[in-house]
Design a protein around this motif. Structure first.
Motif, PDB file in Angstrom:
ATOM      1  N   LEU A   8       4.297 -96.880  31.334  1.00 24.15           N
ATOM      2  CA  LEU A   8       4.062 -98.117  32.071  1.00 24.15           C
ATOM      3  C   LEU A   8       3.306 -99.135  31.215  1.00 24.15           C
ATOM      4  O   LEU A   8       3.679-100.310  31.162  1.00 24.15           O
ATOM      5  N   THR A   9       2.272 -98.688  30.529  1.00 24.00           N
ATOM      6  CA  THR A   9       1.503 -99.589  29.672  1.00 24.00           C
ATOM      7  C   THR A   9       2.377-100.164  28.565  1.00 24.00           C
ATOM      8  O   THR A   9       2.346-101.365  28.294  1.00 24.00           O
ATOM      9  N   SER A  10       3.175 -99.318  27.932  1.00 27.32           N
ATOM     10  CA  SER A  10       4.073 -99.788  26.871  1.00 27.32           C
ATOM     11  C   SER A  10       5.101-100.767  27.411  1.00 27.32           C
ATOM     12  O   SER A  10       5.418-101.774  26.762  1.00 27.32           O
ATOM     13  N   THR A  11       5.618-100.495  28.590  1.00 26.32           N
ATOM     14  CA  THR A  11       6.608-101.384  29.197  1.00 26.32           C
ATOM     15  C   THR A  11       6.013-102.763  29.460  1.00 26.32           C
ATOM     16  O   THR A  11       6.645-103.787  29.184  1.00 26.32           O
ATOM     17  N   VAL A  12       4.796-102.803  29.979  1.00 23.39           N
ATOM     18  CA  VAL A  12       4.147-104.091  30.250  1.00 23.39           C
ATOM     19  C   VAL A  12       3.891-104.851  28.947  1.00 23.39           C
ATOM     20  O   VAL A  12       4.169-106.055  28.847  1.00 23.39           O
ATOM     21  N   LEU A  13       3.369-104.153  27.929  1.00 20.67           N
ATOM     22  CA  LEU A  13       3.114-104.812  26.641  1.00 20.67           C
ATOM     23  C   LEU A  13       4.401-105.365  26.046  1.00 20.67           C
ATOM     24  O   LEU A  13       4.431-106.489  25.526  1.00 20.67           O
ATOM     25  N   LEU A  14       5.466-104.571  26.123  1.00 19.52           N
ATOM     26  CA  LEU A  14       6.741-105.013  25.557  1.00 19.52           C
ATOM     27  C   LEU A  14       7.372-106.134  26.377  1.00 19.52           C
ATOM     28  O   LEU A  14       8.062-106.996  25.819  1.00 19.52           O
ATOM     29  N   ALA A  15       7.139-106.167  27.668  1.00 23.26           N
ATOM     30  CA  ALA A  15       7.646-107.276  28.492  1.00 23.26           C
ATOM     31  C   ALA A  15       6.979-108.590  28.081  1.00 23.26           C
ATOM     32  O   ALA A  15       7.650-109.631  27.968  1.00 23.26           O
ATOM     33  N   ILE A  16       5.686-108.537  27.815  1.00 18.84           N
ATOM     34  CA  ILE A  16       4.977-109.744  27.360  1.00 18.84           C
ATOM     35  C   ILE A  16       5.470-110.145  25.980  1.00 18.84           C
ATOM     36  O   ILE A  16       5.712-111.325  25.706  1.00 18.84           O
ATOM     37  N   ALA A  17       5.639-109.150  25.097  1.00 22.18           N
ATOM     38  CA  ALA A  17       6.154-109.432  23.753  1.00 22.18           C
ATOM     39  C   ALA A  17       7.561-110.026  23.834  1.00 22.18           C
ATOM     40  O   ALA A  17       7.908-110.935  23.068  1.00 22.18           O
ATOM     41  N   ALA A  18       8.373-109.525  24.760  1.00 19.67           N
ATOM     42  CA  ALA A  18       9.738-110.033  24.923  1.00 19.67           C
ATOM     43  C   ALA A  18       9.734-111.500  25.361  1.00 19.67           C
ATOM     44  O   ALA A  18      10.569-112.289  24.906  1.00 19.67           O
ATOM     45  N   ALA A  19       8.801-111.857  26.220  1.00 24.61           N
ATOM     46  CA  ALA A  19       8.705-113.260  26.645  1.00 24.61           C
ATOM     47  C   ALA A  19       8.424-114.151  25.434  1.00 24.61           C
ATOM     48  O   ALA A  19       9.038-115.225  25.283  1.00 24.61           O
ATOM     49  N   GLY A  20       7.526-113.711  24.578  1.00 24.41           N
ATOM     50  CA  GLY A  20       7.252-114.460  23.348  1.00 24.41           C
ATOM     51  C   GLY A  20       8.462-114.501  22.430  1.00 24.41           C
ATOM     52  O   GLY A  20       8.743-115.524  21.800  1.00 24.41           O
ATOM     53  N   GLY A  21       9.192-113.398  22.362  1.00 25.96           N
ATOM     54  CA  GLY A  21      10.391-113.359  21.548  1.00 25.96           C
ATOM     55  C   GLY A  21      11.456-114.321  22.041  1.00 25.96           C
ATOM     56  O   GLY A  21      12.121-114.997  21.246  1.00 25.96           O
ATOM     57  N   LEU A  22      11.627-114.388  23.350  1.00 29.55           N
ATOM     58  CA  LEU A  22      12.587-115.342  23.920  1.00 29.55           C
ATOM     59  C   LEU A  22      12.191-116.783  23.613  1.00 29.55           C
ATOM     60  O   LEU A  22      13.040-117.617  23.296  1.00 29.55           O
TER      61      LEU A  22
END
Length: 124
Positions: A8-22
């Motif tokens: 869950l923690t990794s998923t949340v961190l990666l979701a935030i990173a994905a927003a920056g990537g987009l």
């Protein structure tokens, strides 16, 4: 720490990173300029934190097979991100659009698998 919390923690961190990537991809594809260095660094740091957490979990408590495949995809995406950053961004060269697409494709596939693994682990 238990696998469900790590996922869950990794998923949340990666979701935030994905927003920056987009956001960065939008900047690059909208024009001929590179995204801000601070945004690229934040994107990389968040993704690296999540991948490090997944590596730790894989080595200690174990992860579901789907999460391990996701981890492999994230490691491939990290390689592409490092190439984008070190060979292009820091040299102030235009980021190759094809490499952005390859980097994003690996990351999106990994995120989809990680999300499914997280969902399955939380539901169990």
């Amino acid at each position: 720490m238990e696998p469900a919390s790590i996922l869950l923690t990794s998923t949340v961190l990666l979701a935030i990173a994905a927003a920056g990537g987009l956001l960065m991809a939008g900047i690059r594809f909208a024009g001929n300029r590179s995204p801000p260095a601070a945004l690229a660094m934040l994107h990389g740091f968040l993704a690296a934190a999540a991948v490090t957490l997944l590596l730790y979990a894989a080595a200690t408590v174990g992860l579901p097979a789907m999460a391990l495949v996701a981890l492999a995809l994230f490691l491939a995406a990290a390689g592409g991100g490092a190439i984008l950053n070190l060979n292009y961004h820091w040299k102030q060269l235009p980021l190759p659009k094809w490499l952005i697409v390859v980097h994003a494709s690996a990351a999106v596939a990994g995120f989809a698998l990680l999300l499914a693994a997280t969902w399955a682990t939380r539901a169990a």
